[in-house]
Design an enzyme around this catalytic site. Structure first.
Site, PDB file in Angstrom:
ATOM      1  N   ASN A  27       0.823  -1.195   0.000  1.00 21.14           N
ATOM      2  CA  ASN A  27       0.000   0.000   0.000  1.00 21.14           C
ATOM      3  C   ASN A  27       0.866   1.258   0.000  1.00 21.14           C
ATOM      4  OD1 ASN A  27      -2.365   1.617   0.207  1.00 21.14           O
ATOM      5  ND2 ASN A  27      -3.341   0.039   1.468  1.00 21.14           N
ATOM      6  N   HIS A  52      24.119  -0.067  10.640  1.00 19.35           N
ATOM      7  CA  HIS A  52      25.394   0.642  10.783  1.00 19.35           C
ATOM      8  C   HIS A  52      26.144   0.131  12.002  1.00 19.35           C
ATOM      9  CE1 HIS A  52      24.097   3.555   7.750  1.00 19.35           C
ATOM     10  NE2 HIS A  52      22.906   3.413   8.300  1.00 19.35           N
ATOM     11  N   THR A  70      11.972  -6.745  15.840  1.00 18.62           N
ATOM     12  CA  THR A  70      13.424  -6.723  16.026  1.00 18.62           C
ATOM     13  C   THR A  70      14.050  -8.108  16.036  1.00 18.62           C
ATOM     14  OG1 THR A  70      13.174  -6.739  18.426  1.00 18.62           O
ATOM     15  CG2 THR A  70      13.298  -4.576  17.359  1.00 18.62           C
TER      16      THR A  70
END
Length: 187
Positions: A83, A113, A163
């Site tokens: 969407n 990073h 996570t």
């Protein structure tokens, strides 16, 4: 090993490398065109998506705007839907199974990073692949972080931040996301 090979291997690499910059520019030109093409011109939109992505099923729909890093590292199965406002940072491979739906403003991020500030200031980065199984639905403004794998029939609630990886038949919610219920896949 060149910078692209390092990137795809999940090693620290230099994103300013000329080959990678050229690949990102190609992707931006394609999604810029995609984002400007009318939804009524499905054939042209499908052609652009198939040029942009590494592989797709036949049935695919992406609402504009859509953004990604490289495009070629995105692989979607049959009957894929994204969407409005979807962002996929495909520094590493992102794979979706069949029948996956992304609600508005979903973020899927393979890029990461270094934690060490000296390494981070160097500009080098790395990535971890993301894999999403069949029959998954990711709710609005949910975020899938680097290295996450989701099994089949997973529902991610709106606003969840995933996570870590989860198996099949679960509903995830929260920040960080956790299982809030299991799904009976036979009903």
């Amino acid at each position: 090993m060149n910078e692209k090979a390092k990137m795809l291997a999940g090693e620290l690499y230099n994103p300013a490398d000329s080959e990678l910059a050229e690949m990102r520019l190609r992707a931006r030109m394609l999604f810029e065109e995609l984002n400007s093409v009318s939804q009524q011109d499905k054939l042209r939109r499908d052609r652009l998506i198939k040029q942009l992505f590494g592989s797709t099923g036949e049935q695919i729909q992406i609402e504009s705007p859509f953004h990604c890093d490289y495009g070629e590292n995105i692989h979607v199965g049959e009957n894929f839907f994204a969407n409005f406002g979807c962002v996929i940072l495909d520094v590493a491979e992102v794979r979706f199974g069949n029948n996956c739906m992304l609600a508005p403003q979903v973020g899927i991020y393979t890029a990461t990073h270094p934690l060490n500030p000296v390494e981070r200031r160097s500009g080098r980065e790395y990535a971890k692949p993301i894999a999403i199984g069949n029959d998954c639905w990711i709710g609005g403004m949910a975020v899938i972080n680097p290295g996450v794998s989701l099994g089949n029939n997973v529902v991610v609630a709106s606003g969840a931040v995933v996570t870590k990886s989860f198996g099949d038949n679960v509903v995830l919610a929260g920040n960080p996301a956790r299982v809030i219920r299991t799904i009976n896949s036979e009903s």
